[in-house]
Each structure stands twice: as structure tokens, then as C-alpha cells.
Design a protein around this motif. Structure first.
Motif, PDB file in Angstrom:
ATOM      1  N   TYR A 180      50.044  48.547  28.492  1.00  0.00           N
ATOM      2  CA  TYR A 180      49.740  49.783  29.233  1.00  0.00           C
ATOM      3  C   TYR A 180      50.396  49.849  30.609  1.00  0.00           C
ATOM      4  O   TYR A 180      50.361  50.878  31.260  1.00  0.00           O
ATOM      5  N   VAL A 181      50.967  48.715  31.060  1.00  0.00           N
ATOM      6  CA  VAL A 181      51.581  48.693  32.399  1.00  0.00           C
ATOM      7  C   VAL A 181      52.656  49.781  32.556  1.00  0.00           C
ATOM      8  O   VAL A 181      52.637  50.536  33.544  1.00  0.00           O
ATOM      9  N   PRO A 182      53.607  49.962  31.586  1.00  0.00           N
ATOM     10  CA  PRO A 182      54.621  51.014  31.770  1.00  0.00           C
ATOM     11  C   PRO A 182      54.004  52.412  31.886  1.00  0.00           C
ATOM     12  O   PRO A 182      54.454  53.222  32.708  1.00  0.00           O
ATOM     13  N   MET A 183      52.960  52.682  31.084  1.00  0.00           N
ATOM     14  CA  MET A 183      52.323  54.008  31.129  1.00  0.00           C
ATOM     15  C   MET A 183      51.650  54.256  32.482  1.00  0.00           C
ATOM     16  O   MET A 183      51.721  55.345  33.048  1.00  0.00           O
ATOM     17  N   ILE A 184      50.987  53.196  33.004  1.00  0.00           N
ATOM     18  CA  ILE A 184      50.308  53.340  34.308  1.00  0.00           C
ATOM     19  C   ILE A 184      51.356  53.562  35.403  1.00  0.00           C
ATOM     20  O   ILE A 184      51.178  54.413  36.288  1.00  0.00           O
ATOM     21  N   GLN A 185      52.461  52.813  35.322  1.00  0.00           N
ATOM     22  CA  GLN A 185      53.537  52.986  36.313  1.00  0.00           C
ATOM     23  C   GLN A 185      54.114  54.408  36.268  1.00  0.00           C
ATOM     24  O   GLN A 185      54.360  55.033  37.292  1.00  0.00           O
ATOM     25  N   GLU A 186      54.297  54.881  35.039  1.00  0.00           N
ATOM     26  CA  GLU A 186      54.853  56.226  34.845  1.00  0.00           C
ATOM     27  C   GLU A 186      53.930  57.272  35.453  1.00  0.00           C
ATOM     28  O   GLU A 186      54.374  58.203  36.140  1.00  0.00           O
ATOM     29  N   LEU A 187      52.617  57.092  35.205  1.00  0.00           N
ATOM     30  CA  LEU A 187      51.621  58.024  35.761  1.00  0.00           C
ATOM     31  C   LEU A 187      51.663  57.980  37.290  1.00  0.00           C
ATOM     32  O   LEU A 187      51.618  59.010  37.965  1.00  0.00           O
ATOM     33  N   SER A 188      51.784  56.766  37.831  1.00  0.00           N
ATOM     34  CA  SER A 188      51.801  56.584  39.282  1.00  0.00           C
ATOM     35  C   SER A 188      52.964  57.361  39.929  1.00  0.00           C
ATOM     36  O   SER A 188      52.845  57.862  41.044  1.00  0.00           O
TER      37      SER A 188
ATOM     38  N   ASP B 130      33.899  36.110  39.023  1.00  0.00           N
ATOM     39  CA  ASP B 130      33.562  34.997  38.133  1.00  0.00           C
ATOM     40  C   ASP B 130      32.457  34.180  38.808  1.00  0.00           C
ATOM     41  O   ASP B 130      32.629  33.712  39.932  1.00  0.00           O
ATOM     42  N   THR B 131      31.311  34.036  38.122  1.00  0.00           N
ATOM     43  CA  THR B 131      30.206  33.241  38.691  1.00  0.00           C
ATOM     44  C   THR B 131      30.357  31.799  38.245  1.00  0.00           C
ATOM     45  O   THR B 131      30.380  31.511  37.054  1.00  0.00           O
ATOM     46  N   LEU B 132      30.451  30.890  39.217  1.00  0.00           N
ATOM     47  CA  LEU B 132      30.698  29.480  38.903  1.00  0.00           C
ATOM     48  C   LEU B 132      29.396  28.696  38.812  1.00  0.00           C
ATOM     49  O   LEU B 132      28.345  29.138  39.279  1.00  0.00           O
ATOM     50  N   ASP B 133      29.489  27.487  38.219  1.00  0.00           N
ATOM     51  CA  ASP B 133      28.303  26.660  38.023  1.00  0.00           C
ATOM     52  C   ASP B 133      27.892  25.888  39.270  1.00  0.00           C
ATOM     53  O   ASP B 133      26.887  25.197  39.266  1.00  0.00           O
ATOM     54  N   ASP B 134      28.709  25.931  40.322  1.00  0.00           N
ATOM     55  CA  ASP B 134      28.243  25.265  41.545  1.00  0.00           C
ATOM     56  C   ASP B 134      27.834  26.340  42.555  1.00  0.00           C
ATOM     57  O   ASP B 134      28.253  27.487  42.459  1.00  0.00           O
ATOM     58  N   PRO B 135      26.995  25.979  43.535  1.00  0.00           N
ATOM     59  CA  PRO B 135      26.281  27.007  44.299  1.00  0.00           C
ATOM     60  C   PRO B 135      27.075  27.804  45.333  1.00  0.00           C
ATOM     61  O   PRO B 135      26.932  29.007  45.420  1.00  0.00           O
ATOM     62  N   TYR B 136      27.911  27.144  46.131  1.00  0.00           N
ATOM     63  CA  TYR B 136      28.403  27.847  47.328  1.00  0.00           C
ATOM     64  C   TYR B 136      29.914  28.088  47.367  1.00  0.00           C
ATOM     65  O   TYR B 136      30.465  28.331  48.415  1.00  0.00           O
ATOM     66  N   THR B 137      30.589  28.007  46.212  1.00  0.00           N
ATOM     67  CA  THR B 137      32.039  28.276  46.206  1.00  0.00           C
ATOM     68  C   THR B 137      32.291  29.739  46.569  1.00  0.00           C
ATOM     69  O   THR B 137      31.531  30.625  46.158  1.00  0.00           O
ATOM     70  N   CYS B 138      33.345  29.993  47.342  1.00  0.00           N
ATOM     71  CA  CYS B 138      33.707  31.375  47.684  1.00  0.00           C
ATOM     72  C   CYS B 138      35.232  31.413  47.851  1.00  0.00           C
ATOM     73  O   CYS B 138      35.741  31.120  48.917  1.00  0.00           O
ATOM     74  N   GLU B 139      35.947  31.721  46.746  1.00  0.00           N
ATOM     75  CA  GLU B 139      37.406  31.733  46.807  1.00  0.00           C
ATOM     76  C   GLU B 139      37.954  32.879  45.962  1.00  0.00           C
ATOM     77  O   GLU B 139      37.219  33.489  45.196  1.00  0.00           O
ATOM     78  N   TYR B 140      39.246  33.149  46.134  1.00  0.00           N
ATOM     79  CA  TYR B 140      39.817  34.247  45.354  1.00  0.00           C
ATOM     80  C   TYR B 140      41.246  33.926  44.929  1.00  0.00           C
ATOM     81  O   TYR B 140      41.917  33.089  45.519  1.00  0.00           O
ATOM     82  N   VAL B 141      41.695  34.617  43.857  1.00  0.00           N
ATOM     83  CA  VAL B 141      43.055  34.471  43.344  1.00  0.00           C
ATOM     84  C   VAL B 141      43.644  35.874  43.230  1.00  0.00           C
ATOM     85  O   VAL B 141      42.957  36.799  42.779  1.00  0.00           O
ATOM     86  N   VAL B 142      44.901  36.047  43.656  1.00  0.00           N
ATOM     87  CA  VAL B 142      45.550  37.364  43.544  1.00  0.00           C
ATOM     88  C   VAL B 142      46.681  37.263  42.530  1.00  0.00           C
ATOM     89  O   VAL B 142      47.472  36.320  42.559  1.00  0.00           O
ATOM     90  N   ASP B 143      46.735  38.229  41.623  1.00  0.00           N
ATOM     91  CA  ASP B 143      47.796  38.281  40.615  1.00  0.00           C
ATOM     92  C   ASP B 143      48.532  39.619  40.770  1.00  0.00           C
ATOM     93  O   ASP B 143      47.965  40.677  40.498  1.00  0.00           O
ATOM     94  N   HIS B 144      49.777  39.571  41.258  1.00  0.00           N
ATOM     95  CA  HIS B 144      50.552  40.812  41.407  1.00  0.00           C
ATOM     96  C   HIS B 144      51.184  41.143  40.055  1.00  0.00           C
ATOM     97  O   HIS B 144      52.256  40.624  39.725  1.00  0.00           O
ATOM     98  N   ILE B 145      50.506  41.973  39.270  1.00  0.00           N
ATOM     99  CA  ILE B 145      51.033  42.305  37.937  1.00  0.00           C
ATOM    100  C   ILE B 145      52.337  43.089  38.096  1.00  0.00           C
ATOM    101  O   ILE B 145      53.341  42.778  37.476  1.00  0.00           O
ATOM    102  N   ILE B 146      52.307  44.131  38.924  1.00  0.00           N
ATOM    103  CA  ILE B 146      53.528  44.822  39.367  1.00  0.00           C
ATOM    104  C   ILE B 146      53.414  44.888  40.889  1.00  0.00           C
ATOM    105  O   ILE B 146      52.491  45.536  41.398  1.00  0.00           O
ATOM    106  N   PRO B 147      54.277  44.201  41.624  1.00  0.00           N
ATOM    107  CA  PRO B 147      54.118  44.173  43.085  1.00  0.00           C
ATOM    108  C   PRO B 147      54.005  45.582  43.660  1.00  0.00           C
ATOM    109  O   PRO B 147      54.729  46.495  43.263  1.00  0.00           O
ATOM    110  N   ASN B 148      53.020  45.720  44.543  1.00  0.00           N
ATOM    111  CA  ASN B 148      52.774  46.993  45.242  1.00  0.00           C
ATOM    112  C   ASN B 148      52.376  48.143  44.320  1.00  0.00           C
ATOM    113  O   ASN B 148      52.431  49.304  44.694  1.00  0.00           O
TER     114      ASN B 148
END
Length: 663
Positions: free
Chosen positions: A461-469, A518-536
Motif C-alpha cells: 500500500y506504500v505506493p498508493m499512500i504516496q500517490e494520495l499524498s 509495546d508493553t514489556l515484561d519489565d516495569p520501568y523501561t521507556c524507549e522508542y524505535v523509529v522506522d522511516h518507511i519512506i523518509p519524510n
């Protein structure tokens, strides 16, 4: 965090005394009263039951909880759900004991305040001036204290919490001194240390097994030792328990010696109790000390209740993160770690406590309802901890020894407590069952919904979303369009989100953001991951949050965007030419997909009931956007039907008009 807590310090020991031992520490108020109620005071009864108390405290509290279960810390955190989070990968069915344990602990939280506060106020009857104090008057005093106590919850306990430790220190020291003052009444009481007397008592005393229900009350609150592991640290709990146990045992010895010296041969009927003013705990106090004694006992009872209520808030917040409870509003009255307030749970527990006080009126009648909730929690913890030992590769002989020993002990107590079922024990089970149903419905409905959620590959669906954009003929919906997604795989997305962007009413945006929590099994983790599927153009952000962290997505997402802008990974300025020239930041719009149960479903009867109950709970709980901590001003809620089992067999037949051709 855990490392600092585990250093034994005076402050740490005082905190442990204030937070953890309220429930178990107030048990001398009612244990012996429950044992002698309706029975003749004899050597066999007093020494035998005291021996049972000593060994129950040793085997369950000291060995099981303080020595063994405290080892199962989840990054410094303890409690039923923290233990479940450690073992849930092993076996799917472990969610059931976790839910039963959690539900029983909540039921216990509703029974502890009425029980401990009523027991302490009843001590006023020991004074000649209050000799004929009516039960109803005591009920009014208790209701007044409980109402004030629950009202104060919303302001947090940060300021008065610092006094809990010193007050409980005074309470335990008082227990020890009162006990020491009376052990000399009859030194034969010291024989009770020998377990032989406990075994002989269970073997020879008529209906001794039913008395175990009263004996068991001495260890209620052992579960709190583990639940509050995160607040105090393992070593502080272990060291402070030595002092607490000594003071408790001295007091029980003192009560036993006083009863042998002054009440032998008396059958403690309600009339005899009223005539002689028999109260095993308050009898140890000199007359001049009873008023201060009642004040100290009531304060200790309130602190015990506070520990249970705080534990209930923490338990519910963990259950919400583990999808075992509907989303509720959480407030943070102070900056202190772990201090939270859940108005909905506060109101529910207040109504429960008032109901218990009005129904039972006297502490002697509440005892029946009290132990049953705790023993169920103990059995659940035993099951979860046995699986934890398996995970830690403990030798199987030791695991079997642990299981056999504690299953035998705890099932024996359960049988003894079930005898009180008709005397009020059913109240506990009703409260616990209601809590369990809410947890089970939350858990099971999620499983049913997941059967329906259809994920599609993002790349299709990435090409269709880009086209719409880039399609200027479609009016722009927002500069930044943000969707919450439940897809764990970064390469997938829910079909309903694609449908929302492309089909429903095409939503053109410059940048599409997909956020996953994503809820992890340990109590106080607080982190994030970024995935640029199509930059910008198309960006996925995954937050990895511990089960104790609140998902304040609004704040967390803003922080992520700031960092991406600073790193020049994204251009968030408006793409409208006039606004872009002046560096105006584009608007952000969140789209939250809210399900409703479609009429077009053919679910089995049981699942239909679960889904109906789930949607009813959803109506009275927090909305999806508030649950994620989003700002309602820039959120659009899109409703879509939940079709779990589409209706397939529709009997519909086409018929044709008969045409009459007239010539």
C-alpha cells in the motif's frame, strides 16, 4: 533503582515498617479473640494454637515469602502481576492463577480496612466508661474513619507517608513490651515453640482443623511483603522482618500467658465476653493505657489499610497495561515514584468497605470473610512461583518439595476457611469473583477481537499512500496524520487503517505516522524505535514501555518529533507555500479507531456474552484516546464495526414479477 533500594539503611528499614507490615502487624488485634471465641480456655487450646501461629508465621511468611518468593523480583518490582510477567512466556494458562491472585488481593483490600479499624475501635469497650458502648456507635465511628480515609486518598500520602514508619515502629515496640510484661503470668506458654504441640493439638483437639481458619489470620498480609518489594527493596524487608516477627511473637506469647493465668476454665460465649470484658489483645494493657493504646492501634489499622489501598491502585494500573482490566483514569497526586490514585477504584473500594461494615457490624463476624481471599492469593502465588523456579532451572527435587509442602499447607488452610463460607466467607468470594470476571472478560475479549483483526503487508500500500499524498486534487486532511496501530510486526498494518486512509474518505496528508505501543515484561523501561518507511512521508514509531509506565502518548510523541527535527530526520513544517515560507509547523491530527459490536455477527453464546459485557465495560471506562493519554482537541474518533464471526447463512430468495401481457 533496585540496587540502591537493596542497600540496608535506617531510612529503608523505616519505610519498610511503614508500608509493608500494616496488615500482618495488626493481626494480634483479632487472632486470639477468634481462636477462643465460643470455646473453653484450656492448656491444650492456648499452647497448641500458639504453636500453630508460630509455625504458620515461620513456614508461610518467613520461609515462603521472605526467603523464597522475594527472590522473584522483576527489575526490583514484586507482586502477582510482576511475577506473572516473568513467567507468562512459559505457559498460556498461567494467566488464570495470575487473575485469580489479583482478584483475591483486591477483595482483601476491601475487607482489610473494616476488619482492622473495627478491631481497634472495639478496644474502647475495655474502659468502664465505655463498657456499654453500643455496636451501632462503633459502626458510626468506623464509617467516619473510613470515609475520611478514602476522601484523603486523592491528595496522596507523600506528606503523611513519612510518619508511617515511626508510627509502626511505636506500634511494634508496644506489641513487644505488652507481650514481655505478661509472659511471666505463665511461663509454660514458652513450650509452644516446639512444633510437637502444634501437631498434637491438630491430632487431639476436637475439630482442630476448623480452628486453623482463625490461626491463619496471623499471616494475612504476607502477600503485601512481596507486592511492595519495589518500594522497599529485598534486604530492607528481610532485615526489618526479624524485628517485626520478634515483636509479634512476644505479643502472642503474652496474650497466651495472660489467658492461661486469668481465663482458664472459662467458656468464652458472647455473654461471658461482655460480662468479663474479655479481649485477648486489650487485656494486656493497664487501664490507664487503653485510650492511648486504642489511638495507636487505630492509627496502625489506618496505615495497614493504606498499604492495601495503595497496593490495589498499583495492581490495577499493572493489570490495565497487561490488558487485564478496562482503561481507567489514573492521577498522580505527588512526584513520588509509584504514587498513583485511581478515582474509579477508590470509589468502588469505598462502597465495598462501607457495605462490609454495615453488613457485619462486628470484627468477630468479619473474620469469616477475611481469610478466604488471602488463602486464594497464596495458592496462586505458589503456582506462579513454582513456574518461576522451573524457568530458573532450580533442581526438580527442590521444586517438587516446594510444591508438595505448600500445596498441602495451603489446601489445609483453604478447607479450614471454607467452613466459614456460610458465615460470611461467601462475601469475599463474591467480591473476588466479580473482580475475576472483569479481568477474564478483558483478557478473553482481546483474544476474540484478535481473531478478527486483519493485518496486511505495508509494502503493498506504500505506493498508493504516496500517490494520495501527492494528489493535489484531493483536499488535504492534515499536514501530519497519526494513527495508533496494534501491529507488532513493523512490516504490517491493520487493514482498517488502510481502509480509513484510502477508501472511507481519502485522507491526504504530507506525512503519515503510525504509532505502536509495546508493553514489556519489565516495569520501568521507556524507549522508542523509529522506522522511516519512506523518509519524510511514512514513519513508524514504536514505543517500548514497561508494565508500570503510563502510556502518555501525547508527551512521548512530542518528544520523539523534537528529537527527529533536531537530528534533521524529518521536516515538520507546513507544506502550504505561504506557511512554509514563514516556517509555520504543520498541524498534527490523531485518528483513533473505535470498535463497536456489529449486529452482523454469529458468535457462540458464551463469546457473545463476553463481548456484550466487554462493550458495556468499555462504555463506563476510559475512552481509547484518553487511555493513550492523547489531547482530545486534535483527535478524531472513527467508529467501525467489529465483525468477529460474519453471518454466513442468510436464506434469501429472489422472485421475479409475473408479467401479464395483455393484447
Amino acid at each position: 533503582m533496585g540496587k540502591n533500594l537493596n542497600k540496608v539503611s535506617t531510612a529503608g528499614l523505616l519505610i519498610a515498617l511503614g508500608i509493608i507490615y500494616g496488615d500482618i502487624g495488626t493481626s494480634p488485634l483479632y487472632v486470639y479473640n477468634a481462636i477462643i471465641s465460643g470455646r473453653e480456655v484450656t492448656d491444650n487450646l492456648i499452647i497448641g494454637s500458639l504453636s500453630c501461629i508460630i509455625w504458620t508465621l515461620t513456614l508461610i511468611t518467613t520461609v515462603k515469602y521472605v526467603w523464597l518468593v522475594l527472590r522473584a523480583d522483576n527489575r526490583g518490582e514484586g507482586g502477582t502481576f510482576a511475577l506473572y510477567a516473568l513467567v507468562r512466556r512459559q505457559k498460556k494458562w498461567l494467566v488464570i492463577p495470575a487473575m485469580i491472585g489479583g482478584a483475591s488481593l483486591l477483595a482483601d483490600g476491601i475487607i482489610t480496612p473494616p476488619m482492622t479499624i473495627t478491631s481497634s475501635i472495639e478496644g474502647l469497650k475495655e474502659l468502664p466508661i465505655f463498657y456499654h458502648l453500643q455496636t451501632n456507635t462503633i459502626v458510626y465511628i468506623v464509617l467516619g474513619i473510613i470515609s475520611a480515609f478514602f476522601f484523603m486518598q486523592q491528595f496522596g500520602t507523600a506528606s503523611i507517608g513519612k510518619m508511617f514508619g515511626p508510627i509502626m515502629m511505636v506500634w511494634f515496640t508496644m506489641l513487644g513490651i505488652l507481650g514481655v510484661m505478661h509472659i511471666s503470668d505463665d511461663f509454660s506458654i514458652l513450650k509452644a515453640v516446639n512444633p510437637y504441640y502444634a501437631i498434637e493439638f491438630l491430632a487431639t483437639y476436637p475439630k482442630a482443623i476448623w480452628l486453623l481458619g482463625a490461626v491463619f489470620l496471623c499471616t494475612t498480609g504476607a502477600e503485601a511483603l512481596y507486592s511492595d518489594l519495589g518500594h522497599c527493596g529485598r534486604d530492607n524487608i528481610r532485615v526489618s522482618w526479624i524485628y517485626v516477627k520478634i515483636c509479634l511473637l512476644l505479643n502472642y506469647f503474652g496474650q497466651g500467658a495472660f489467658l492461661l493465668a486469668n481465663r482458664t476454665g472459662i467458656t468464652v460465649t458472647p455473654d461471658m465476653k461482655a460480662t468479663l470484658g474479655i479481649n485477648a489483645f486489650y487485656d494486656l494493657m493497664p487501664q490507664w493505657f487503653i485510650i492511648p493504646g486504642v489511638i495507636i492501634a487505630t492509627t496502625a489499622a489506618i496505615i495497614a489499610s493504606q498499604a492495601m489501598i495503595s497496593g490495589a491502585y498499583t495492581l490495577i494500573s499493572e493489570a490495565m497495561r497487561l490488558n487485564l482490566w478496562p482503561k481507567l483514569k489514573i492521577r498522580y497526586p505527588s512526584e513520588e515514584k509509584g504514587q498513583l490514585f485511581i478515582p474509579g477504584i477508590n470509589t468502588m473500594m469505598f462502597i465495598g468497605c462501607v457495605g462490609i461494615v454495615l453488613y457485619f457490624k462486628e470484627s468477630s463476624r468479619m473474620e469469616a470473610a477475611y481469610g478466604l481471599a488471602i488463602i486464594v492469593t497464596f495458592i496462586s502465588t505458589t503456582m506462579l512461583f513454582a513456574n518461576y523456579m522451573v524457568a530458573k532451572r532450580v533442581p526438580s527435587s527442590l521444586i517438587y518439595l516446594f510444591i508438595v509442602a505448600y500445596v498441602v499447607i495451603e489446601i489445609t488452610f483453604l478447607i479450614a476457611l471454607l467452613e466459614k463460607f456460610t458465615h460470611g466467607g461467601y462475601i469475599t468470594l463474591l467480591i473476588g469473583a466479580a473482580m475475576f470476571i472483569v479481568m477474564y472478560v478483558s483478557y478473553r475479549s482481546r483474544k476474540i477481537k484478535n481473531r478478527y483483526v486483519e493485518f496486511v503487508r505495508m509494502e503493498h500500500y506504500v505506493p498508493m499512500i504516496q500517490e494520495l499524498s501527492n494528489d493535489k486534487t484531493v483536499p488535504k486532511h492534515a499536514t501530519h496524520l497519526v494513527y495508533m496501530t496494534s501491529a507488532n510486526n513493523p512490516k504490517e498494518i491493520e487493514h482498517k487503517i488502510i481502509y480509513s486512509i484510502l477508501n472511507k474518505k481519502p485522507k491526504r496528508a504530507d506525512i503519515y505516522w503510525f504509532i505502536h505501543v509495546d508493553t514489556l515484561d519489565d516495569p520501568y523501561t521507556c524507549e522508542y524505535v523509529v522506522d522511516h518507511i519512506i523518509p519524510n512521508d511514512i514513519i513508524r514509531v514504536e514505543f517500548r514501555l514497561g508494565f508500570r509506565m503510563e502510556p502518555k502518548i501525547n508527551l512521548l510523541f512530542r518528544k520523539v518529533v523534537e528529537e527527529l527535527v533536531n537530528n534533521k530526520e524529518v521536516n515538520i513544517y507546513s507544506r502550504y507555500e505561504s506557511l512554509e515560507r514563514n516556517n509555520v509547523v504543520g498541524d498534527f491530527q490523531f485518528i483513533v479507531m473505535e470498535k463497536y459490536l456489529s449486529q452482523d455477527n454469529e458468535l457462540p453464546f458464551f463469546e457473545r456474552i463476553i463481548m456484550k459485557f466487554y462493550f458495556w465495560l468499555k462504555e463506563i471506562s476510559l475512552s481509547e484516546e484518553r487511555g493513550f493519554g492523547l489531547d482530545p482537541s486534535n483527535v478524531v474518533v472513527e467508529k467501525f464495526p467489529l465483525i468477529v464471526a460474519p453471518v454466513t447463512s442468510i436464506r434469501l430468495k429472489r422472485i421475479f414479477h409475473e408479467e401479464h401481457h395483455q393484447f
